[in-house]
Design an enzyme around this catalytic site. Sequence first.
Site, PDB file in Angstrom:
ATOM      1  N   GLU A 141     -28.718  22.346  22.983  1.00 57.02           N
ATOM      2  CA  GLU A 141     -27.239  22.462  23.106  1.00 57.02           C
ATOM      3  C   GLU A 141     -26.621  22.891  21.779  1.00 57.02           C
ATOM      4  O   GLU A 141     -25.512  22.481  21.451  1.00 57.02           O
ATOM      5  CB  GLU A 141     -26.620  21.138  23.562  1.00 57.02           C
ATOM      6  CG  GLU A 141     -26.711  20.872  25.057  1.00 57.02           C
ATOM      7  CD  GLU A 141     -25.790  21.759  25.881  1.00 57.02           C
ATOM      8  OE1 GLU A 141     -24.839  22.340  25.331  1.00 57.02           O
ATOM      9  OE2 GLU A 141     -26.062  21.881  27.086  1.00 57.02           O
TER      10      GLU A 141
HETATM   11  C1  LIG Z   1     -36.877  20.079  25.213  1.00 59.72           C
HETATM   12  C2  LIG Z   1     -35.967  21.265  25.239  1.00 59.72           C
HETATM   13  C3  LIG Z   1     -35.087  21.432  26.296  1.00 59.72           C
HETATM   14  C4  LIG Z   1     -34.278  22.567  26.356  1.00 59.72           C
HETATM   15  N1  LIG Z   1     -33.486  22.783  27.464  1.00 59.72           N
HETATM   16  C5  LIG Z   1     -32.885  23.986  27.612  1.00 59.72           C
HETATM   17  C6  LIG Z   1     -32.261  24.348  28.850  1.00 59.72           C
HETATM   18  O1  LIG Z   1     -32.195  23.557  29.796  1.00 59.72           O
HETATM   19  N2  LIG Z   1     -31.735  25.602  28.971  1.00 59.72           N
HETATM   20  C7  LIG Z   1     -31.789  26.505  27.963  1.00 59.72           C
HETATM   21  O2  LIG Z   1     -31.324  27.612  28.138  1.00 59.72           O
HETATM   22  N3  LIG Z   1     -32.357  26.190  26.773  1.00 59.72           N
HETATM   23  C8  LIG Z   1     -32.916  24.960  26.582  1.00 59.72           C
HETATM   24  N4  LIG Z   1     -33.525  24.649  25.399  1.00 59.72           N
HETATM   25  C9  LIG Z   1     -33.474  25.604  24.288  1.00 59.72           C
HETATM   26  C10 LIG Z   1     -32.601  25.120  23.135  1.00 59.72           C
HETATM   27  O3  LIG Z   1     -31.255  25.115  23.518  1.00 59.72           O
HETATM   28  C11 LIG Z   1     -32.889  26.046  21.933  1.00 59.72           C
HETATM   29  O4  LIG Z   1     -34.206  25.747  21.488  1.00 59.72           O
HETATM   30  C12 LIG Z   1     -31.880  25.862  20.828  1.00 59.72           C
HETATM   31  O5  LIG Z   1     -30.647  26.383  21.224  1.00 59.72           O
HETATM   32  C13 LIG Z   1     -32.311  26.539  19.526  1.00 59.72           C
HETATM   33  O6  LIG Z   1     -32.715  27.860  19.758  1.00 59.72           O
HETATM   34  P1  LIG Z   1     -34.106  28.376  19.164  1.00 59.72           P
HETATM   35  O7  LIG Z   1     -35.146  27.379  19.525  1.00 59.72           O
HETATM   36  O8  LIG Z   1     -34.315  29.758  19.616  1.00 59.72           O
HETATM   37  O9  LIG Z   1     -33.930  28.330  17.608  1.00 59.72           O
HETATM   38  P2  LIG Z   1     -33.360  29.544  16.674  1.00 59.72           P
HETATM   39  O10 LIG Z   1     -32.126  30.081  17.284  1.00 59.72           O
HETATM   40  O11 LIG Z   1     -34.471  30.484  16.411  1.00 59.72           O
HETATM   41  O12 LIG Z   1     -33.013  28.734  15.358  1.00 59.72           O
HETATM   42  C14 LIG Z   1     -33.999  28.382  14.352  1.00 59.72           C
HETATM   43  C15 LIG Z   1     -33.263  27.737  13.168  1.00 59.72           C
HETATM   44  O13 LIG Z   1     -32.384  28.683  12.574  1.00 59.72           O
HETATM   45  C16 LIG Z   1     -31.064  28.170  12.504  1.00 59.72           C
HETATM   46  N5  LIG Z   1     -30.118  29.260  12.721  1.00 59.72           N
HETATM   47  C17 LIG Z   1     -30.145  30.189  13.696  1.00 59.72           C
HETATM   48  N6  LIG Z   1     -29.122  31.053  13.557  1.00 59.72           N
HETATM   49  C18 LIG Z   1     -28.420  30.642  12.486  1.00 59.72           C
HETATM   50  C19 LIG Z   1     -27.248  31.109  11.829  1.00 59.72           C
HETATM   51  N7  LIG Z   1     -26.560  32.179  12.260  1.00 59.72           N
HETATM   52  N8  LIG Z   1     -26.797  30.437  10.753  1.00 59.72           N
HETATM   53  C20 LIG Z   1     -27.448  29.346  10.300  1.00 59.72           C
HETATM   54  N9  LIG Z   1     -28.564  28.865  10.871  1.00 59.72           N
HETATM   55  C21 LIG Z   1     -29.045  29.497  11.950  1.00 59.72           C
HETATM   56  C22 LIG Z   1     -30.997  27.094  13.581  1.00 59.72           C
HETATM   57  O14 LIG Z   1     -30.015  26.110  13.279  1.00 59.72           O
HETATM   58  C23 LIG Z   1     -32.409  26.525  13.529  1.00 59.72           C
HETATM   59  O15 LIG Z   1     -32.492  25.564  12.532  1.00 59.72           O
HETATM   60  C24 LIG Z   1     -34.307  23.507  25.297  1.00 59.72           C
HETATM   61  C25 LIG Z   1     -35.169  23.307  24.210  1.00 59.72           C
HETATM   62  C26 LIG Z   1     -36.011  22.220  24.188  1.00 59.72           C
HETATM   63  C27 LIG Z   1     -36.965  22.076  23.028  1.00 59.72           C
END
Ligand SMILES: Cc1cc2nc3c(=O)[nH]c(=O)nc-3n(C[C@H](O)[C@H](O)[C@H](O)COP(=O)(O)OP(=O)(O)OC[C@H]3O[C@@H](n4cnc5c(N)ncnc54)[C@H](O)[C@@H]3O)c2cc1C
Length: 605
Positions: A444
Amino acid sequence: MPAYKAPLRDMRFLLNEVFDFPAHYAALSNGKDADPDTVSAILDECAKFCEEVLSPLNLSGDEEGCHFGNGEVTTPKGFKEAYAQFAAGGWQGLSHPTEYGGQGMPMSLGVVKTEMLGSANWSFNMYPGLSLGAMNTIMQHGDAAQKALYMPPLVEGRWSGTMCLTEPQCGTDLGQVKTKAEPQADGSYAITGTKIFISAGEHDLTENIIHIVLARLPDAPPGTKGISLFIVPKIKVNADGSLGERNRVVCSSIEHKMGIKASATAVLNFEAATGYMIAEPNKGLEAMFTFMNSARIGTAVQGVCHAEASFQGALAYAKERRSMRALSGKKEPDKVADAIIHHADVRRMLLTQKAVAEGGRAMIYFAAQYADHMVNGILENDDKKYKLWDDKLGFLTPILKGFLTEMGLEAANLGMQVFGGHGYIKEHGMEQIARDARIATLYEGTTGIQALDLLGRKVLVLTRGKAVREFTGMIAKFAMEHMRNAKLRRYATDLARYAAEWNVLTMRIMLAARKDRDSVSAASHHFLMYSGYVTMAYFWALQAAVASQKLAQGGAEKPEFYKAKLATARFYFDHLLPRAKGHATSMVKPSKSLMKLEVDAFAFE
Ligand SMILES: Cc1cc2nc3c(=O)[nH]c(=O)nc-3n(C[C@H](O)[C@H](O)[C@H](O)COP(=O)(O)OP(=O)(O)OC[C@H]3O[C@@H](n4cnc5c(N)ncnc54)[C@H](O)[C@@H]3O)c2cc1C
C-alpha cells in the site's frame, strides 16, 4: 501464542468519551442506525468472533501456510469454516449500503471491526480486506449494471475481490504497467499480462473472485495517463448473476513469504481474460485512488493491530517471568526473584507498546470520522463535501500509514525483546507477530512513498504548507485552551512549541526546495516521522485531558483506567516525543550528505 482479548474498554473510551461518536453518528445521514446500543452490541459480537474463532487459527495458519497445486490454493485448516462464519454473520457488508445487502453502518465502524479482525489474525483479515478495496471501487466507479451484478455477492462475502496493480517491473511506479486490454466486438476487453504479489488472488474461501485490474488500451498514452481499470472475474458471471464458464485467469504460483503466511499472495497470468472497463478510459489510476486514503487507513490499522497483539503477549509474560531484583528494592520478597515488569527497562518496552497501540487507535478513530464524512459526501452526491473531507483525510493518511506501521513494527519487535530468548522461539508466537508486522511498511505504498506523498504532494505542491497550518491550528487551539490547567500545562506547552516548529520546518524545506530539488526526498522520511510523533502527542494529550476531567468528576467508572491514561501520556511526552527533535534536526540538513557520494563509490572490492 498470546490469546487475543479485544481491548473493549479502550475502544469504548475513545468512541464515547474522547470523540463522542454517538453525536457524530447522529449527525451523519447514514449514521442513524449506529445508536449507542447497536454499536455496543456490534463491538461485543465482533470481539467474541475474533477471540473465539480467529485468534485460535493464527498460529496454526502461520505454521501450515497456504498450499498451491494445479493452479489452486488451499487456505490453512479452519480458515474456510471461519470465513463461512464471518460471511454468515454479515461482517463483510457491515459498512456497505443496504441496497446491496449490507448493514449500512458508517465506515468508521468497519475500521473498528478491522482492528479486531487484524489483531486476532492479520492473515485472515487480508481476504475480506482486499474485498473491501474491490467493493469500494465498483461502488464508486461501476455503472448501474456492474454494481447490480457484482456488489451483492461481494457484500454478502459469497465472492471476494482483489486489487491487481503490481507487475514484475513495477510496484510503486505504476506508470510502467504493461498489461494490455484489447477491445472486443461485444464491448468487453481481452486482458493479457502478469500481475504479481496479488493478495487473495487465488483461494478456496469463496465461489468466485473479482479482480480489479490496471491495464493499458492499445492507443493509450505512456505513463500514468494511459492506464485504465477493469473488472475481471475468475469465473465469468451470467447476466442473471449465476456463474458461467471459467475465465482465462491462471494462478501460476504463490509467494513464500516472511510472514502473513496464511494469506495467499498470488502470481496471476491474464491470458486474454475477459474484462469489463470500469470508469473512463485512461483514468484508471485516478479511479483506483479514489478510495486510496481510506484503504491506506486499513493498512495503518495494521500497525495498531500488531502493537496491541504484541503488547498483550508481552504484558502477560512480564508479570510471570522472574529475574533478579528491582533496583529500588525487592518487590516480591517471598518469590525467588521479582517479575521483570518491575524493571524500568522492561517498563520502557511495555509502555512504548501501550503508547503506540492506544495512541495509534486514537489517531485512527479520529481519521475514521473524517472518512465517515467523506463517504457521506459520496452517498449524498455532494462533490464539494466529498472533496473537503477527502482533502483533510488526505493529509492525515500518509502520516497514519507511514508512522503507525513503522511504530507497530517497533512495538512488535519490543514484544519479542520482553520475552528475551524465548521471544525468538516459535511456540510463543511473538516472532510471528514481528514477521507479520514487517509487510505493513512495504505494501500500500512503502514508508518512503508515504513520506514523499505527505511532504512533496500534500504539503508542498497541493497546499503550499496550508495543510500543516490547518492541522497545527487545531493542536495550538487545544494547547491554548489547556495552558492554565496545572495538570495539563506541560503537555500544552510542548504541543504549542511543536505546532509552531512544524510550520517553521515546513517553510524551511519549501525554501530549500527552490534551489535543491533533492532536499524534498532527503527530508521526507524525517518529516513523516516528525509529523507522526507530534500528531500522536496531540492525541495523547487529548486522552489525558479527558481522563483528568473524568477523575475530577468521579463516577462509576474505575479511576485506575484514567490514571493509567495519564501515566501513559506522561511516558509518551517524556520518552517518545523527544525523538521528534532528532528528526527536526536531520530534515533541514542539505541533501549533499546523501547525494554527494558517487554511485560507484558506495563500495569497493
Ligand atoms: C505480501 C505482499 C502483498 C501484496 N499485495 C498486493 C496486492 O494485493 N495488489 C498489488 O497490486 N500489489 C500488492 N503488493 C505489492 C506492493 O504493493 C509493492 O511491493 C509495493 O508497492 C512496493 O513496490 P515494489 O515492490 O515494486 O518496490 P519498488 O517500487 O521497486 O521500490 C523499491 C524501493 O525504492 C523506493 N522508491 C521507489 N521509488 C521511489 C521514489 N520515487 N523516491 C524514493 N524512493 C523510492 C521504495 O520506497 C522502496 O524502498 C504486495 C506485496 C507483498 C510483498
